[in-house]
Design an enzyme around this catalytic site. Structure first.
Site, PDB file in Angstrom:
ATOM      1  N   GLY A  43       0.829  -1.208   0.000  1.00 27.63           N
ATOM      2  CA  GLY A  43       0.000   0.000   0.000  1.00 27.63           C
ATOM      3  C   GLY A  43       0.860   1.255   0.000  1.00 27.63           C
ATOM      4  O   GLY A  43       2.087   1.190  -0.028  1.00 27.63           O
ATOM      5  N   ASP A  63       1.296  -4.784  11.373  1.00 21.15           N
ATOM      6  CA  ASP A  63       1.194  -6.015  10.576  1.00 21.15           C
ATOM      7  C   ASP A  63       0.135  -6.887  11.243  1.00 21.15           C
ATOM      8  O   ASP A  63       0.353  -7.406  12.344  1.00 21.15           O
ATOM      9  CB  ASP A  63       2.562  -6.715  10.579  1.00 21.15           C
ATOM     10  CG  ASP A  63       2.543  -8.019   9.791  1.00 21.15           C
ATOM     11  OD1 ASP A  63       1.445  -8.526   9.478  1.00 21.15           O
ATOM     12  OD2 ASP A  63       3.634  -8.529   9.487  1.00 21.15           O
ATOM     13  N   VAL A  64      -1.006  -7.082  10.584  1.00 22.81           N
ATOM     14  CA  VAL A  64      -2.112  -7.801  11.232  1.00 22.81           C
ATOM     15  C   VAL A  64      -1.832  -9.299  11.389  1.00 22.81           C
ATOM     16  O   VAL A  64      -2.539  -9.987  12.116  1.00 22.81           O
ATOM     17  CB  VAL A  64      -3.463  -7.599  10.494  1.00 22.81           C
ATOM     18  CG1 VAL A  64      -3.838  -6.128  10.434  1.00 22.81           C
ATOM     19  CG2 VAL A  64      -3.449  -8.205   9.097  1.00 22.81           C
ATOM     20  N   LYS A  98       0.254 -15.835   5.356  1.00 17.14           N
ATOM     21  CA  LYS A  98       0.083 -15.466   6.769  1.00 17.14           C
ATOM     22  C   LYS A  98      -1.047 -14.452   6.965  1.00 17.14           C
ATOM     23  O   LYS A  98      -1.832 -14.558   7.901  1.00 17.14           O
ATOM     24  CB  LYS A  98       1.393 -14.910   7.337  1.00 17.14           C
ATOM     25  CG  LYS A  98       2.388 -16.034   7.667  1.00 17.14           C
ATOM     26  CD  LYS A  98       3.768 -15.524   7.958  1.00 17.14           C
ATOM     27  CE  LYS A  98       3.909 -15.001   9.354  1.00 17.14           C
ATOM     28  NZ  LYS A  98       5.322 -14.670   9.667  1.00 17.14           N
ATOM     29  N   ASN A 106      -6.373 -13.532  13.828  1.00 17.66           N
ATOM     30  CA  ASN A 106      -6.226 -12.436  14.799  1.00 17.66           C
ATOM     31  C   ASN A 106      -7.441 -11.506  14.767  1.00 17.66           C
ATOM     32  O   ASN A 106      -7.955 -11.080  15.807  1.00 17.66           O
ATOM     33  CB  ASN A 106      -4.974 -11.601  14.486  1.00 17.66           C
ATOM     34  CG  ASN A 106      -3.699 -12.349  14.806  1.00 17.66           C
ATOM     35  OD1 ASN A 106      -3.705 -13.292  15.592  1.00 17.66           O
ATOM     36  ND2 ASN A 106      -2.587 -11.947  14.202  1.00 17.66           N
ATOM     37  N   ALA A 121     -12.459  -9.817   2.690  1.00 15.96           N
ATOM     38  CA  ALA A 121     -12.309  -9.635   1.239  1.00 15.96           C
ATOM     39  C   ALA A 121     -11.805 -10.939   0.649  1.00 15.96           C
ATOM     40  O   ALA A 121     -10.616 -11.225   0.668  1.00 15.96           O
ATOM     41  CB  ALA A 121     -11.310  -8.514   0.963  1.00 15.96           C
ATOM     42  N   TYR A 152      -1.882 -17.489  -2.800  1.00 10.69           N
ATOM     43  CA  TYR A 152      -2.977 -16.503  -2.696  1.00 10.69           C
ATOM     44  C   TYR A 152      -4.327 -17.215  -2.640  1.00 10.69           C
ATOM     45  O   TYR A 152      -5.125 -16.982  -1.735  1.00 10.69           O
ATOM     46  CB  TYR A 152      -2.920 -15.564  -3.899  1.00 10.69           C
ATOM     47  CG  TYR A 152      -3.968 -14.472  -3.893  1.00 10.69           C
ATOM     48  CD1 TYR A 152      -3.918 -13.427  -2.970  1.00 10.69           C
ATOM     49  CD2 TYR A 152      -4.999 -14.453  -4.834  1.00 10.69           C
ATOM     50  CE1 TYR A 152      -4.871 -12.407  -2.974  1.00 10.69           C
ATOM     51  CE2 TYR A 152      -5.947 -13.437  -4.851  1.00 10.69           C
ATOM     52  CZ  TYR A 152      -5.875 -12.414  -3.927  1.00 10.69           C
ATOM     53  OH  TYR A 152      -6.821 -11.413  -3.942  1.00 10.69           O
ATOM     54  N   ARG A 193      -1.203  -6.142 -13.161  1.00 13.27           N
ATOM     55  CA  ARG A 193      -2.517  -6.569 -13.647  1.00 13.27           C
ATOM     56  C   ARG A 193      -2.769  -5.930 -15.013  1.00 13.27           C
ATOM     57  O   ARG A 193      -2.218  -4.878 -15.347  1.00 13.27           O
ATOM     58  CB  ARG A 193      -3.609  -6.188 -12.635  1.00 13.27           C
ATOM     59  CG  ARG A 193      -3.546  -7.128 -11.437  1.00 13.27           C
ATOM     60  CD  ARG A 193      -4.649  -6.884 -10.449  1.00 13.27           C
ATOM     61  NE  ARG A 193      -4.231  -5.985  -9.402  1.00 13.27           N
ATOM     62  CZ  ARG A 193      -4.883  -5.847  -8.256  1.00 13.27           C
ATOM     63  NH1 ARG A 193      -5.956  -6.546  -8.000  1.00 13.27           N
ATOM     64  NH2 ARG A 193      -4.454  -4.997  -7.344  1.00 13.27           N
TER      65      ARG A 193
HETATM   66  P1  NAD Z   1      -3.538  -3.528  -2.324  1.00 11.80           P
HETATM   67  O1  NAD Z   1      -2.241  -4.245  -2.411  1.00 11.80           O
HETATM   68  O2  NAD Z   1      -3.658  -2.197  -2.983  1.00 11.80           O
HETATM   69  O3  NAD Z   1      -3.996  -3.364  -0.809  1.00 11.80           O
HETATM   70  C1  NAD Z   1      -3.706  -4.302   0.183  1.00 11.80           C
HETATM   71  C2  NAD Z   1      -3.231  -3.549   1.403  1.00 11.80           C
HETATM   72  O4  NAD Z   1      -2.991  -4.491   2.464  1.00 11.80           O
HETATM   73  C3  NAD Z   1      -1.926  -2.800   1.172  1.00 11.80           C
HETATM   74  O5  NAD Z   1      -2.055  -1.467   1.597  1.00 11.80           O
HETATM   75  C4  NAD Z   1      -0.910  -3.572   2.017  1.00 11.80           C
HETATM   76  O6  NAD Z   1       0.161  -2.762   2.471  1.00 11.80           O
HETATM   77  C5  NAD Z   1      -1.792  -4.113   3.130  1.00 11.80           C
HETATM   78  N1  NAD Z   1      -1.257  -5.297   3.806  1.00 11.80           N
HETATM   79  C6  NAD Z   1      -0.803  -6.457   3.236  1.00 11.80           C
HETATM   80  N2  NAD Z   1      -0.401  -7.321   4.180  1.00 11.80           N
HETATM   81  C7  NAD Z   1      -0.616  -6.717   5.381  1.00 11.80           C
HETATM   82  C8  NAD Z   1      -0.416  -7.103   6.730  1.00 11.80           C
HETATM   83  N3  NAD Z   1       0.115  -8.301   7.054  1.00 11.80           N
HETATM   84  N4  NAD Z   1      -0.738  -6.235   7.719  1.00 11.80           N
HETATM   85  C9  NAD Z   1      -1.281  -5.025   7.420  1.00 11.80           C
HETATM   86  N5  NAD Z   1      -1.488  -4.599   6.156  1.00 11.80           N
HETATM   87  C10 NAD Z   1      -1.163  -5.428   5.142  1.00 11.80           C
HETATM   88  O7  NAD Z   1      -4.647  -4.532  -2.906  1.00 11.80           O
HETATM   89  P2  NAD Z   1      -6.184  -4.272  -3.224  1.00 11.80           P
HETATM   90  O8  NAD Z   1      -6.378  -4.460  -4.677  1.00 11.80           O
HETATM   91  O9  NAD Z   1      -6.653  -3.028  -2.585  1.00 11.80           O
HETATM   92  O10 NAD Z   1      -6.844  -5.525  -2.487  1.00 11.80           O
HETATM   93  C11 NAD Z   1      -7.428  -5.403  -1.201  1.00 11.80           C
HETATM   94  C12 NAD Z   1      -8.097  -6.701  -0.801  1.00 11.80           C
HETATM   95  O11 NAD Z   1      -9.110  -7.045  -1.752  1.00 11.80           O
HETATM   96  C13 NAD Z   1      -7.146  -7.890  -0.727  1.00 11.80           C
HETATM   97  O12 NAD Z   1      -7.507  -8.701   0.362  1.00 11.80           O
HETATM   98  C14 NAD Z   1      -7.402  -8.622  -2.029  1.00 11.80           C
HETATM   99  O13 NAD Z   1      -7.131  -9.991  -1.908  1.00 11.80           O
HETATM  100  C15 NAD Z   1      -8.878  -8.356  -2.249  1.00 11.80           C
HETATM  101  N6  NAD Z   1      -9.245  -8.431  -3.670  1.00 11.80           N
HETATM  102  C16 NAD Z   1      -8.916  -7.429  -4.537  1.00 11.80           C
HETATM  103  C17 NAD Z   1      -9.272  -7.532  -5.873  1.00 11.80           C
HETATM  104  C18 NAD Z   1      -8.988  -6.436  -6.864  1.00 11.80           C
HETATM  105  O14 NAD Z   1      -9.430  -6.535  -8.023  1.00 11.80           O
HETATM  106  N7  NAD Z   1      -8.306  -5.371  -6.507  1.00 11.80           N
HETATM  107  C19 NAD Z   1      -9.938  -8.679  -6.333  1.00 11.80           C
HETATM  108  C20 NAD Z   1     -10.229  -9.689  -5.418  1.00 11.80           C
HETATM  109  C21 NAD Z   1      -9.895  -9.549  -4.083  1.00 11.80           C
END
Ligand code: NAD
Length: 325
Positions: A43, A63-64, A98, A106, A121, A152, A193
């Site tokens: 992020g 970190d969650v 994880k 958690n 999600a 994943y 993507r």
């Molecule tokens: P993204 O990478 O932009 O956002 C994910 C965020 O999670 C990031 O800010 C990252 O720093 C944070 N993160 C990762 N691991 C972490 C941890 N251990 N502790 C705290 N923060 C952590 O991705 P996105 O596209 O915004 O996706 C968000 C969610 O939606 C994800 O769970 C993804 O699997 C799900 N999702 C997204 C899409 C899509 O099209 N974008 C499709 C299906 C599912």
């Protein structure tokens, strides 16, 4: 932090990511107190910098997967933390597993302690390379657990399983959204993507990279539509998974032609080998979302791409000047 006791409080993990940051915007607009939590592994604080200084917003750098603590009451938890694009989760497969497993555990624990409702999600990737089309929620999927995408897909399948176990065994209020490919402002240009790749390649005047022969399909949902669907699902009383996505399906080759036309450039593809276990077809059946949530997408691809292009134009220029990516 000044909050009144009536105000609903929501924790959004992954709040500095693409989807999480849009959710922060939406919940603030609805009058919630929003706690965004993120370790910034994929992020970017730039996605939420406009929210810093707002009384109803706070950011926790954490970190969650390790430990989660939030003082005060919580009404809702939205667990969006997870690397989401193949380029990310192939680089950090263990963290991906994880955050889907330990992180979810958690947060379910936190939800129990706080008496909060938790929405996770999940993803269309739980269907893997699907054998039925379009994908309905009852389909169990076709996932290779030991293939490159297994980290994943299986993390998300486990996440759904443990969430249902908490729901059935502990009576926890839970919601599961299966998100199909979503796009819009704040996607990373280089997240690998197809949509950001095509847009940024076209903006830089490069050929568009098409994997395989381009006959594989995707269905792209604009981020505002997705957020509306998630908001409705959270407030619904439906605990089983719900697909949220746009069923308007297109082949990757047609999509490349569409992007080229939108940007007034000639469509010049460079073909590369299809990655292993890449899904050949992807289209949500959204009957449940329609019937249970009264939801369907409103923003068509032409309009969504126009809005996304504005954002990408700015960021490709900044990237060219060496400031990002
Ligand atoms: P993204 O990478 O932009 O956002 C994910 C965020 O999670 C990031 O800010 C990252 O720093 C944070 N993160 C990762 N691991 C972490 C941890 N251990 N502790 C705290 N923060 C952590 O991705 P996105 O596209 O915004 O996706 C968000 C969610 O939606 C994800 O769970 C993804 O699997 C799900 N999702 C997204 C899409 C899509 O099209 N974008 C499709 C299906 C599912």
């Amino acid at each position: 932090m000044a909050t009144n006791s009536e105000q609903k409080r929501v924790l959004i993990t992954g709040g500095a990511g693409f989807l999480g940051s849009h959710l922060c915007d939406r919940f603030l607009a609805e009058g919630y107190h929003v706690i965004a939590m993120d370790n910034l592994i994929t992020g970017d604080l730039a996605n939420i910098e406009h929210l810093f200084g707002k009384e109803s917003f706070e950011f926790h750098h954490a970190d969650v997967s390790k430990f989660v603590f939030v003082p005060g009451k919580l009404d809702y938890i939205l667990h969006f933390a997870s690397p989401a694009s193949p380029i990310d989760y192939l680089k950090i497969p263990i963290q991906t597993l994880k955050v889907g497993s330990l992180g979810t555990h958690n947060l379910l624990g936190l939800a129990r302690v706080k008496g909060a409702r938790m929405l996770i999600a999940s993803t269309s990737e739980v269907y893997g390379d699907p054998e039925i089309h379009p994908q309905v929620e009852e389909y169990f999927g076709n996932v290779n657990p030991v293939g490159p995408r297994g980290c994943y897909d299986e993390a998300k399948r486990f996440q759904e399983a443990i969430t249902m176990a908490y729901h059935n065994h502990h009576g926890l209020e839970t919601r599961i959204v299966r998100i199909f490919n979503t796009y819009g402002p704040r996607m990373r240009l280089n997240d690998g993507r197809v949509l950001p790749a095509f847009l940024s390649q076209a903006l830089r005047g490069e050929n568009l990279t098409v994997f395989g022969d381009g006959s594989q399909t995707r269905s792209f949902c604009y981020v505002d539509d997705l957020v509306e669907g998630i908001y409705r699902l959270l407030l619904s009383d439906y605990a089983l998974p719900v697909n949220i996505g746009n069923p308007d399906e297109i082949t990757i080759k047609e999509f490349g032609e569409e992007i080229a036309k939108l940007m007034n450039v000639e469509f010049k593809p460079t073909y590369q080998e299809l990655p292993q276990n890449d899904p050949m077809k992807r289209k949500p059946d959204i009957t449940k979302a329609r019937e249970i949530l009264g939801w369907e997408p409103k923003v068509d691809r032409a309009e969504g791409l126009r809005r996304t292009l504005e954002y990408f134009k700015e960021h490709v220029q900044v990237a060219a000047a060496g400031q990002v990516n």
